[in-house]
Design a protein around this motif. Structure first.
Motif, PDB file in Angstrom:
ATOM      1  N   TYR A   1      -3.170  39.012   7.022  1.00 20.57           N
ATOM      2  CA  TYR A   1      -4.072  38.161   5.655  1.00 20.57           C
ATOM      3  C   TYR A   1      -4.597  39.311   4.132  1.00 20.57           C
ATOM      4  O   TYR A   1      -3.827  38.893   3.787  1.00 20.57           O
ATOM      5  CB  TYR A   1      -5.516  38.210   5.957  1.00 20.57           C
TER       6      TYR A   1
ATOM      7  N   THR B   1     -13.948  41.343   2.946  1.00 26.06           N
ATOM      8  CA  THR B   1     -15.265  39.846   4.429  1.00 26.06           C
ATOM      9  C   THR B   1     -14.083  40.461   5.048  1.00 26.06           C
ATOM     10  O   THR B   1     -15.248  40.130   6.248  1.00 26.06           O
ATOM     11  CB  THR B   1     -15.633  38.461   3.865  1.00 26.06           C
ATOM     12  N   GLN B   2     -12.744  39.565   5.089  1.00 28.16           N
ATOM     13  CA  GLN B   2     -12.573  39.326   6.315  1.00 28.16           C
ATOM     14  C   GLN B   2     -11.933  40.926   6.732  1.00 28.16           C
ATOM     15  O   GLN B   2     -11.756  41.419   7.878  1.00 28.16           O
ATOM     16  CB  GLN B   2     -11.060  38.748   6.003  1.00 28.16           C
TER      17      GLN B   2
ATOM     18  N   SER C   1     -15.311  41.839   8.701  1.00 28.46           N
ATOM     19  CA  SER C   1     -15.368  41.154  10.253  1.00 28.46           C
ATOM     20  C   SER C   1     -14.603  41.839  11.563  1.00 28.46           C
ATOM     21  O   SER C   1     -14.754  42.201  12.813  1.00 28.46           O
ATOM     22  CB  SER C   1     -14.690  40.008   9.392  1.00 28.46           C
TER      23      SER C   1
ATOM     24  N   GLN D   1      -4.101  39.949  12.945  1.00 27.32           N
ATOM     25  CA  GLN D   1      -4.424  38.946  11.726  1.00 27.32           C
ATOM     26  C   GLN D   1      -5.023  39.431  10.477  1.00 27.32           C
ATOM     27  O   GLN D   1      -4.907  38.961   9.138  1.00 27.32           O
ATOM     28  CB  GLN D   1      -5.916  38.406  12.819  1.00 27.32           C
ATOM     29  N   CYS D   2      -5.525  39.965  11.386  1.00 26.75           N
ATOM     30  CA  CYS D   2      -6.326  40.732   8.797  1.00 26.75           C
ATOM     31  C   CYS D   2      -4.838  41.842   8.228  1.00 26.75           C
ATOM     32  O   CYS D   2      -5.217  41.900   6.945  1.00 26.75           O
ATOM     33  CB  CYS D   2      -7.201  41.966   9.497  1.00 26.75           C
TER      34      CYS D   2
ATOM     35  N   ALA E   1     -11.456  38.471   1.239  1.00 23.14           N
ATOM     36  CA  ALA E   1     -10.490  40.002   2.178  1.00 23.14           C
ATOM     37  C   ALA E   1     -11.501  40.992   2.457  1.00 23.14           C
ATOM     38  O   ALA E   1     -11.023  41.869   3.718  1.00 23.14           O
ATOM     39  CB  ALA E   1      -8.827  40.363   0.979  1.00 23.14           C
TER      40      ALA E   1
END
Length: 603
Positions: free
Chosen positions: A519, A492-493, A496, A515-516, A490
């Protein structure tokens, strides 16, 4: 001199340009040559070839007309102003009048100037005054602002086009009976209502979102005070008022109280714009009752108003107007303006002021009013001004009178309202309380794994103008604080997503943030890391005495002296052992502690 020449040569005509005498038969041909030379040739030799230098135009008729002038000499009988276009007088642009404007418009490049003048004069002589006006009316009229005034005169002074102020200001309520949406504050059963009726008004801070009625409530208090003569009302705005002006008002209030035994109610709009030292100016005077302070603010007074001043005032929290309250406000505005609701009985007495045949009949759909009540987001100012804009736009598009001089019918539809508002009025202050409210709602929605609510609060922030990088930074924090080791990917997401937002910006990055957010909302949650580190901070801050030293075997020994002192002595290098190594890594005082389960009471 001109009279002597006229007596000597009764058949001669003087050229108005070169002032030479010619017979009636030759004057026209001479004028063609003389006028064209006057326009094209500005050299000194022109004066030598055509006679005496050009003199200043005379205004007397004797300089132009000779007694025996024939019909062909009518051109020369015209005022010298007719020929000012061709005087080389020289280098000055001619003054354009309506007549010489027509003259220039009718002259072709190859025509003689005198023939153009003669033709114009003959046309005016044949047509008379009415014909002359017709010719002049053919010229394009300059744009005038009088058309709007004529349109306004056709309408009732209470209709929209005659209003020179925003509709929200024109229809501001003056009594509590017309004040909608704040029953908890000023309703019949509220604490404030009897105080207002008895004019025993304490110092107040009115806190609420824009358009909820803060200023209106202050005006109602002012109106009631003025009718009963109980108090003097003064209005100031913190955005444009200096401290010296406030002191002057307070001095006047002191004189008013001492001489007339009358209190002063001081209304400060946007009081949060005053800094803390400026707010201190009110303290002694509010304390002793010299002024009754009413402040209005959209910001949380806990943060924006001086605590000492806040303790001397009662805070009234005004809520965002409900859809029902907005509907009542819009219906009152429609009734006041004489606008008919489509499909309702046209015999309603409130429509009687539209019986004048010169006024257009304005209709509005009930669905349009309902849509406006929803889209204005509880802001009465936005709702009323949007109604005004929608009606004004349709009135400007429609010819107010039909061909038979009967009034036109104007219909305001739901599409017109949506077109004027474009989108819902989103209340969001990037530097105020709503900023923190929304980010808190987003964080808690993701923590609760509610992806729909998470997307909603993200949209509220981005559509309200929030910096996407701020949101992305909060998502990075959430990835460690609330997801943590339950899903290490998570973080890393989130990182990014932050980098992607930095690369491309709004509005393209909104889907990346969405999107994040989804997630993180769907990811398993673990706050063990967050709690363990929080326990470490608590342990450090609550430790009594000096912090324990680092054990010697954990210290490096880069020098001989440090080795002699025992640095690094007994340290077991873990990769050198195939089995787990038994070794202490905490100070002696903390050995055996587990920060994942530790509680401050355990120390």
């Amino acid at each position: 001199m001109a009279n002597e020449k006229t007596a000597a040569a009764p058949d001669s005509v003087q050229c108005p340009v070169c002032l030479k005498d010619f017979t009636s038969a030759t004057i026209n041909g001479h004028l063609d040559i003389c006028l064209l030379k006057g326009v094209t040739d500005s050299s000194p030799s022109t004066a030598d070839e055509s006679g005496p230098p050009v003199k200043k135009s005379r205004t007397g008729p004797e300089a132009i007309i000779k007694p025996a002038a024939s019909s062909s000499s009518v051109a020369s009988a015209q005022s010298p102003g007719m020929f000012s276009l061709f005087q080389s007088n020289r280098g000055k642009p001619p003054v354009q009048t309506e007549r010489n404007g027509l003259f220039v418009g009718k002259q072709s490049p190859g025509s003689a100037a005198s023939k153009g003048v003669k033709r114009l004069l003959n046309e005016e002589a044949d047509l008379g005054a009415a014909g002359t006006e017709t010719l002049r009316s053919q010229q394009p009229a300059p744009a005038s602002s009088g058309q709007g005034l004529k349109t306004a005169k056709r309408l009732s002074p209470r209709t929209l086009l005659a209003v020179d102020k925003p509709l929200a200001e024109v229809l501001r309520p003056e009594t509590l009976e017309e004040y909608f949406g704040q029953n908890k504050v000023v309703g019949e059963q509220s604490l404030f209502r009897p105080l207002l009726d008895s004019q025993e008004i304490p110092s107040l801070i009115l806190w609420g979102p824009p358009g909820c009625g803060k200023t209106t409530l202050a005006h109602i208090i002012a109106s009631t005070s003025k009718k009963k003569g109980a108090a003097r009302f003064v209005t100031l705005s913190a955005t444009s008022t200096s401290t010296n002006e406030v002191r002057e008002v307070i001095k006047q209030a002191q004189n008013e109280l001492r001489l007339c035994k009358r209190k002063t109610i001081l209304f400060i709009d946007e009081i949060h714009r005053f800094n803390k030292s400026q707010q201190d100016t009110f303290l002694p005077h509010v304390e002793c009752g010299t002024v009754t302070l009413i402040g209005a603010t959209t910001e949380n007074p806990s943060f924006q108003v001086n605590a000492a001043l806040l303790s001397r005032c009662k805070v009234l929290v005004l809520e965002k107007l409900s859809v029902e309250a907005m509907g009542s406000i819009l219906n009152r505005a429609v009734a006041t303006l004489g606008i008919r609701i489509q499909g309702q009985d046209s015999t309603n007495p409130k429509y009687e002021d539209q019986t004048d045949g010169h006024r257009p009949k304005i209709y509005i759909q009930q669905k349009a009013l309902d849509t406006m009540a929803y889209l204005c987001d509880g802001d009465a100012r936005v709702g009323l001004n949007s109604l005004q804009l929608a009606v004004q736009a349709q009135m400007s598009k429609t010819n107010l009178l039909a061909p038979d001089d009967s009034p036109q019918e104007i219909l305001v539809t739901e599409e017109h309202v949506k077109e004027g508002l474009q989108r819902s009025h989103i209340l969001y202050d990037k530097a105020g309380e709503e900023h923190y409210n929304c980010i808190s709602a987003l964080h808690k929605s993701m923590r609760g794994s509610h992806e729909n609510a998470s997307l909603y609060w993200l949209g509220r922030m981005l559509e309200g103008g929030e910096d996407p990088l701020y949101v992305a930074r909060r998502l990075v924090r959430f990835a460690s604080e609330d997801v943590g080791m339950a899903d290490p990917a998570a973080l890393t997401q989130a990182v990014s997503a932050f980098q992607a937002c930095h690369f491309i910006g709004m509005p393209e990055c909104e889907v990346i943030l969405a999107q994040c957010v989804v997630y993180l909302a769907r990811a398993p949650k673990s706050v063990s890391i967050y709690k363990a580190y929080d326990n470490v901070k608590t342990c450090l801050r609550s430790h009594k005495g000096p912090l324990p030293p680092v054990p010697l075997h954990l210290r490096n020994a880069p020098t001989r002296l440090m080795k002699q002192l025992g640095y690094s002595k007994g340290y077991k290098y873990n990769p050198a052992f195939s089995d787990p190594v038994e070794q202490e890594y905490l100070p002696e005082e903390l050995q055996g502690i587990n920060f994942f389960t530790w509680k401050p009471s355990d120390s």
